[in-house]
Design a protein around this motif. Structure first.
Motif, PDB file in Angstrom:
ATOM      1  N   ALA A   1       0.805  -1.147   0.090  1.00 50.93           N
ATOM      2  CA  ALA A   1      -0.094   0.093  -0.026  1.00 50.93           C
ATOM      3  C   ALA A   1       0.784   1.254   0.004  1.00 50.93           C
ATOM      4  O   ALA A   1       0.242   2.437   0.195  1.00 50.93           O
ATOM      5  CB  ALA A   1      -0.889   0.018   1.281  1.00 50.93           C
ATOM      6  N   GLY A   2       2.229   1.088  -0.320  1.00 48.68           N
ATOM      7  CA  GLY A   2       2.964   2.156  -0.361  1.00 48.68           C
ATOM      8  C   GLY A   2       3.895   2.693   0.863  1.00 48.68           C
ATOM      9  O   GLY A   2       4.453   3.466   1.119  1.00 48.68           O
ATOM     10  N   GLY A   3       3.731   1.684   1.960  1.00 44.15           N
ATOM     11  CA  GLY A   3       4.113   1.963   3.198  1.00 44.15           C
ATOM     12  C   GLY A   3       5.828   1.908   3.203  1.00 44.15           C
ATOM     13  O   GLY A   3       6.434   1.402   2.393  1.00 44.15           O
ATOM     14  N   TYR A   4       6.410   2.622   4.094  1.00 45.24           N
ATOM     15  CA  TYR A   4       7.931   3.019   4.183  1.00 45.24           C
ATOM     16  C   TYR A   4       8.474   3.613   2.854  1.00 45.24           C
ATOM     17  O   TYR A   4       9.820   3.785   2.887  1.00 45.24           O
ATOM     18  CB  TYR A   4       8.592   1.705   4.494  1.00 45.24           C
ATOM     19  N   ALA A   5       7.688   4.193   1.915  1.00 45.65           N
ATOM     20  CA  ALA A   5       8.209   4.968   0.958  1.00 45.65           C
ATOM     21  C   ALA A   5       8.627   6.434   1.620  1.00 45.65           C
ATOM     22  O   ALA A   5       9.346   7.083   1.084  1.00 45.65           O
ATOM     23  CB  ALA A   5       6.881   5.236  -0.031  1.00 45.65           C
ATOM     24  N   GLY A   6       7.953   6.635   2.651  1.00 46.05           N
ATOM     25  CA  GLY A   6       8.213   8.048   3.276  1.00 46.05           C
ATOM     26  C   GLY A   6       9.717   8.090   3.992  1.00 46.05           C
ATOM     27  O   GLY A   6      10.568   8.824   3.807  1.00 46.05           O
ATOM     28  N   LEU A   7       9.871   7.009   4.619  1.00 43.59           N
ATOM     29  CA  LEU A   7      11.225   6.785   5.372  1.00 43.59           C
ATOM     30  C   LEU A   7      12.241   6.583   4.170  1.00 43.59           C
ATOM     31  O   LEU A   7      13.337   7.312   4.304  1.00 43.59           O
ATOM     32  CB  LEU A   7      11.237   5.496   6.219  1.00 43.59           C
ATOM     33  N   ARG A   8      12.018   5.795   3.167  1.00 42.51           N
ATOM     34  CA  ARG A   8      13.042   5.811   2.092  1.00 42.51           C
ATOM     35  C   ARG A   8      13.409   7.181   1.483  1.00 42.51           C
ATOM     36  O   ARG A   8      14.451   7.289   1.293  1.00 42.51           O
ATOM     37  CB  ARG A   8      12.639   4.635   1.125  1.00 42.51           C
ATOM     38  N   LYS A   9      12.195   7.645   1.341  1.00 42.30           N
ATOM     39  CA  LYS A   9      12.470   9.142   0.529  1.00 42.30           C
ATOM     40  C   LYS A   9      13.024  10.004   1.494  1.00 42.30           C
ATOM     41  O   LYS A   9      14.177  10.718   1.091  1.00 42.30           O
ATOM     42  CB  LYS A   9      10.943   9.778   0.114  1.00 42.30           C
ATOM     43  N   ALA A  10      12.758  10.052   2.808  1.00 43.11           N
ATOM     44  CA  ALA A  10      13.547  11.001   3.752  1.00 43.11           C
ATOM     45  C   ALA A  10      15.006  10.378   3.889  1.00 43.11           C
ATOM     46  O   ALA A  10      15.975  11.428   3.713  1.00 43.11           O
ATOM     47  CB  ALA A  10      13.148  10.769   5.039  1.00 43.11           C
TER      48      ALA A  10
ATOM     49  N   ARG B   1      -5.755   3.915  19.903  1.00 39.99           N
ATOM     50  CA  ARG B   1      -5.846   2.292  19.694  1.00 39.99           C
ATOM     51  C   ARG B   1      -6.187   1.691  18.562  1.00 39.99           C
ATOM     52  O   ARG B   1      -5.645   0.995  18.096  1.00 39.99           O
ATOM     53  CB  ARG B   1      -6.772   1.860  20.794  1.00 39.99           C
ATOM     54  N   VAL B   2      -7.312   2.724  17.669  1.00 39.61           N
ATOM     55  CA  VAL B   2      -7.562   2.313  16.428  1.00 39.61           C
ATOM     56  C   VAL B   2      -6.395   2.209  15.502  1.00 39.61           C
ATOM     57  O   VAL B   2      -6.297   1.368  14.804  1.00 39.61           O
ATOM     58  CB  VAL B   2      -8.452   3.052  16.049  1.00 39.61           C
ATOM     59  N   LEU B   3      -5.519   3.333  15.592  1.00 38.22           N
ATOM     60  CA  LEU B   3      -4.464   3.327  14.602  1.00 38.22           C
ATOM     61  C   LEU B   3      -3.405   2.313  14.830  1.00 38.22           C
ATOM     62  O   LEU B   3      -2.952   1.929  13.926  1.00 38.22           O
ATOM     63  CB  LEU B   3      -3.842   4.822  14.745  1.00 38.22           C
ATOM     64  N   MET B   4      -3.320   2.147  16.145  1.00 37.11           N
ATOM     65  CA  MET B   4      -2.210   1.003  16.645  1.00 37.11           C
ATOM     66  C   MET B   4      -2.442  -0.276  16.216  1.00 37.11           C
ATOM     67  O   MET B   4      -1.662  -1.246  15.653  1.00 37.11           O
ATOM     68  CB  MET B   4      -1.565   1.209  18.019  1.00 37.11           C
ATOM     69  N   GLU B   5      -3.785  -0.804  16.444  1.00 38.28           N
ATOM     70  CA  GLU B   5      -4.270  -1.870  16.173  1.00 38.28           C
ATOM     71  C   GLU B   5      -4.477  -1.993  14.723  1.00 38.28           C
ATOM     72  O   GLU B   5      -4.416  -3.319  13.936  1.00 38.28           O
ATOM     73  CB  GLU B   5      -5.587  -2.189  16.903  1.00 38.28           C
ATOM     74  N   GLY B   6      -5.062  -1.185  13.800  1.00 35.62           N
ATOM     75  CA  GLY B   6      -5.047  -1.213  12.659  1.00 35.62           C
ATOM     76  C   GLY B   6      -3.953  -1.305  11.634  1.00 35.62           C
ATOM     77  O   GLY B   6      -3.855  -1.708  10.666  1.00 35.62           O
ATOM     78  N   ASP B   7      -3.068  -0.275  12.201  1.00 37.95           N
ATOM     79  CA  ASP B   7      -1.903  -0.116  11.209  1.00 37.95           C
ATOM     80  C   ASP B   7      -0.558   0.104  12.034  1.00 37.95           C
ATOM     81  O   ASP B   7      -0.156   1.524  12.019  1.00 37.95           O
ATOM     82  CB  ASP B   7      -2.060   1.057  10.053  1.00 37.95           C
ATOM     83  N   PRO B   8      -0.005  -0.744  12.593  1.00 31.37           N
ATOM     84  CA  PRO B   8       1.195  -0.622  13.577  1.00 31.37           C
ATOM     85  C   PRO B   8       2.261   0.113  12.830  1.00 31.37           C
ATOM     86  O   PRO B   8       3.105   1.008  13.372  1.00 31.37           O
ATOM     87  CB  PRO B   8       1.333  -1.873  14.408  1.00 31.37           C
ATOM     88  N   HIS B   9       2.700  -0.404  11.747  1.00 29.16           N
ATOM     89  CA  HIS B   9       3.777   0.090  10.659  1.00 29.16           C
ATOM     90  C   HIS B   9       3.803   1.424  10.379  1.00 29.16           C
ATOM     91  O   HIS B   9       4.651   2.272  10.607  1.00 29.16           O
ATOM     92  CB  HIS B   9       3.861  -0.830   9.656  1.00 29.16           C
TER      93      HIS B   9
ATOM     94  N   GLU C   1       6.893   3.856  11.244  1.00 29.11           N
ATOM     95  CA  GLU C   1       7.365   4.742  10.022  1.00 29.11           C
ATOM     96  C   GLU C   1       7.380   6.069  10.546  1.00 29.11           C
ATOM     97  O   GLU C   1       8.416   6.870  10.402  1.00 29.11           O
ATOM     98  CB  GLU C   1       6.656   4.572   8.755  1.00 29.11           C
ATOM     99  N   GLY C   2       6.455   6.559  11.065  1.00 27.58           N
ATOM    100  CA  GLY C   2       6.336   8.106  11.419  1.00 27.58           C
ATOM    101  C   GLY C   2       7.307   8.176  12.516  1.00 27.58           C
ATOM    102  O   GLY C   2       8.065   9.352  12.536  1.00 27.58           O
ATOM    103  N   MET C   3       7.609   7.351  13.499  1.00 23.99           N
ATOM    104  CA  MET C   3       8.612   7.557  14.387  1.00 23.99           C
ATOM    105  C   MET C   3       9.998   7.541  13.883  1.00 23.99           C
ATOM    106  O   MET C   3      10.894   8.179  14.327  1.00 23.99           O
ATOM    107  CB  MET C   3       8.507   6.373  15.643  1.00 23.99           C
ATOM    108  N   ALA C   4       9.983   6.574  13.082  1.00 23.91           N
ATOM    109  CA  ALA C   4      11.508   6.570  12.465  1.00 23.91           C
ATOM    110  C   ALA C   4      11.896   7.741  11.566  1.00 23.91           C
ATOM    111  O   ALA C   4      12.763   8.175  11.812  1.00 23.91           O
ATOM    112  CB  ALA C   4      11.479   5.199  11.250  1.00 23.91           C
ATOM    113  N   ILE C   5      10.800   8.369  10.599  1.00 17.72           N
ATOM    114  CA  ILE C   5      11.134   9.514   9.967  1.00 17.72           C
ATOM    115  C   ILE C   5      11.263  10.985  11.305  1.00 17.72           C
ATOM    116  O   ILE C   5      12.177  11.502  10.865  1.00 17.72           O
ATOM    117  CB  ILE C   5      10.002  10.029   9.055  1.00 17.72           C
ATOM    118  N   ALA C   6      10.527  10.814  12.321  1.00 13.71           N
ATOM    119  CA  ALA C   6      10.696  11.933  13.208  1.00 13.71           C
ATOM    120  C   ALA C   6      12.400  11.724  13.823  1.00 13.71           C
ATOM    121  O   ALA C   6      12.681  12.789  14.098  1.00 13.71           O
ATOM    122  CB  ALA C   6       9.668  11.759  14.292  1.00 13.71           C
TER     123      ALA C   6
ATOM    124  N   GLY D   1      15.005  -4.173   8.004  1.00 12.43           N
ATOM    125  CA  GLY D   1      16.052  -3.030   7.817  1.00 12.43           C
ATOM    126  C   GLY D   1      15.552  -1.813   7.913  1.00 12.43           C
ATOM    127  O   GLY D   1      16.208  -0.834   7.812  1.00 12.43           O
ATOM    128  N   TYR D   2      14.238  -1.477   8.524  1.00 13.17           N
ATOM    129  CA  TYR D   2      13.553  -0.193   8.688  1.00 13.17           C
ATOM    130  C   TYR D   2      13.967   0.256   9.977  1.00 13.17           C
ATOM    131  O   TYR D   2      13.893   1.394  10.337  1.00 13.17           O
ATOM    132  CB  TYR D   2      12.040  -0.197   8.679  1.00 13.17           C
TER     133      TYR D   2
END
Ligand code: FMN
Ligand code: SF4
Length: 436
Positions: A27-36, A96-104, A108-113, A148-149
């Motif tokens: 679904a395009g995940g980790y593209a933001g971290l890769r781009k950063a 809770r909704v966000l962590m249970e539905g899409d923990p990655h 990814e947000g934390m890794a970019i931050a 490797g993320y």
């Protein structure tokens, strides 16, 4: 709204199970971290988030970019990034909704931050009761590490990032960001002095960014699609700072509506839309008396305020707040004094006891409301309650728990004045007697 307009939840699985790493990547995940990591300097990441005017979703609306910018520039320093996933405010469950539905997405947000502020270590400070989220996050952390993320030399770069799950021992005050730091250090979880700020001297004295889960979940999308795209998602009026609050908001809805639950809508969606479209209106036979638009620590709005845009500044015109976007809807057949008592019971129980007005004032407020609800109240009790609103208000206590507790009391004393007076006059609660 299509999935494109719902960046935070649009790719959730229909069965509610957390997205696996493979699904997230598809679904395009980790593209933001890769781009950063491959095309942006840390400063450019901070600048993009700053330009997006991403305001903190933990309740106060402080701009994330501004917080990140205040981390001192010192190449050698240890730094931390912490996701505040404590979420103990009554009614709140968006994180809770966000962590249970899409923990990655959070990872990814934390890794970019962390890359942006050049932190080497991160923690997810998770509410004790969130066992399902803990399982989803533990699985996702292991997957991200293997891919490797996370870990040494993230995506082959020179930057390394270790991310850990820390489960709270379980108190509401641990969600206050400086009490959270004390809790993590194994100290008594009471708030710290405002200065120095955590971005200068936070966890174990090192510069630390604490952001809410939803705030961090927005970051990958801002990096992938840009600040302008993010800003254009908001539909409210320009804020005091001149720009429209951007992005979407995960609003949750509870109380006497037909369809309680959550929805991701443009930031600034009017309260009426949330109640009528998302909540499918009031339950049969019930009329709307009041709404807390942003959780237990926000002021009540009445039926006349339903067109208020649910962004950061608009509810403030009516002495309320967006808070966490936790919309709680109250009907005309439930005693509002009982509602207030219930709220103050929570706050009195969760006071950390560090400062006198809160430690001693909240139990007194709770007792007065209990007496008023039971018909034992005196006319002068209303004035005593109003005095507490001042004595426990902003600037009188070490943290915002007590002022937060006073917000519904202050607005309730005005909005429910007739009900208070009726309880005193009749010496009983007609709701309890079933004769409201
Ligand atoms: C009593 C109290 C409890 C809080 N609980 C939370 C919480 O559970 N989650 C959260 O993100 N912020 C909570 N906050 C706000 C945090 O102190 C802090 O402002 C926030 O984590 C910063 O993140 P943000 O800028 O991304 O919103 C709480 C504040 C107080 C006073
Ligand atoms: S306001 Fe209440 S919760 Fe906050 S520091 Fe004071 S006693 Fe503790």
């Amino acid at each position: 709204m299509g999935a494109d307009d719902r960046p935070l939840t649009g790719r959730f699985r229909a069965d509610g199970a957390p997205l696996s790493l493979a699904e997230y990547e598809r679904a395009g995940g980790y593209a933001g971290l890769r781009k950063a990591l491959t095309t942006m300097t840390p400063e450019a990441v901070v600048a993009e988030v700053d330009r997006a005017n991403l305001r903190g979703r933990g309740g106060a609306g402080f701009p994330a970019g501004r917080k990140w910018k205040s981390i001192p520039a010192n190449a050698a320093a240890t730094r931390y990034v912490i996701a505040n996933a404590d979420e103990m405010e009554p009614g709140a469950f968006k994180d809770r909704v966000l962590m249970e539905g899409d923990p990655h997405q959070l990872i990814e947000g934390m890794a970019i931050a962390a890359y942006a502020v050049q932190a080497q270590t991160g923690y997810i400070f998770l509410r004790y009761e969130y066992r399902q989220a803990a399982r989803a996050l533990a699985t996702a952390l292991a997957e991200a590490q293997r891919a490797g993320y996370l870990g040494d030399h993230v995506l082959g770069s020179s930057w390394s990032f270790a991310l850990h799950l820390h489960v709270s021992a379980g108190r509401y005050i641990c969600g206050e960001s400086s009490a959270l730091l004390n809790a993590m250090e194994g100290r008594r979880p009471v708030p710290r002095a405002t200065l120095p700020r955590a971005t200068t001297a936070g966890l174990w004295g090192a510069p630390t960014v604490v952001n809410n889960v939803e705030t961090l979940c927005n970051v990958p999308h801002i990096i992938t699609r840009g600040a302008d795209w993010f800003s254009a998602l908001g539909i409210g009026p320009p804020s005091r700072r001149g720009a429209v609050d951007g992005g979407t908001k995960l609003y949750t809805l509870s109380g006497r509506v037909n369809r309680p639950g959550w929805c991701e809508r443009p930031m600034g969606t009017p309260l009426r839309v949330l109640i009528e479209e998302q909540g499918a209106g009031m339950r049969n036979g019930f009329a709307l008396r009041a709404v807390q638009p942003g959780g237990a620590s926000t002021g009540f709005l009445g039926p006349a305020h339903l067109d208020v845009p649910m962004d950061f500044d608009s509810p403030e015109q009516y002495r309320s707040r967006l808070g966490t976007g936790t919309v709680m809807v109250y009907d005309d057949r439930t005693c509002p004094i009982g509602v207030l008592h219930n709220l103050q019971h929570f706050f009195a129980q969760e006071s950390c006891g560090w400062c006198t007005p809160c430690r001693d004032g909240l139990p007194w407020v709770e007792q007065l409301l209990l007496d008023l609800e039971a018909g034992r109240g005196r006319p002068e009790d209303l004035e005593i309650l109003a005095q507490h609103v001042d004595a426990l208000g902003p600037g009188q206590t070490f943290c915002a728990l007590a002022p937060g507790a006073m917000a519904p009391l202050e607005t309730g004393l005005t909005l429910f004045r007739d009900e208070f007076e009726r309880h005193v006059r009749e010496g009983r609660c007609s709701y309890l007697a079933g004769k409201a």
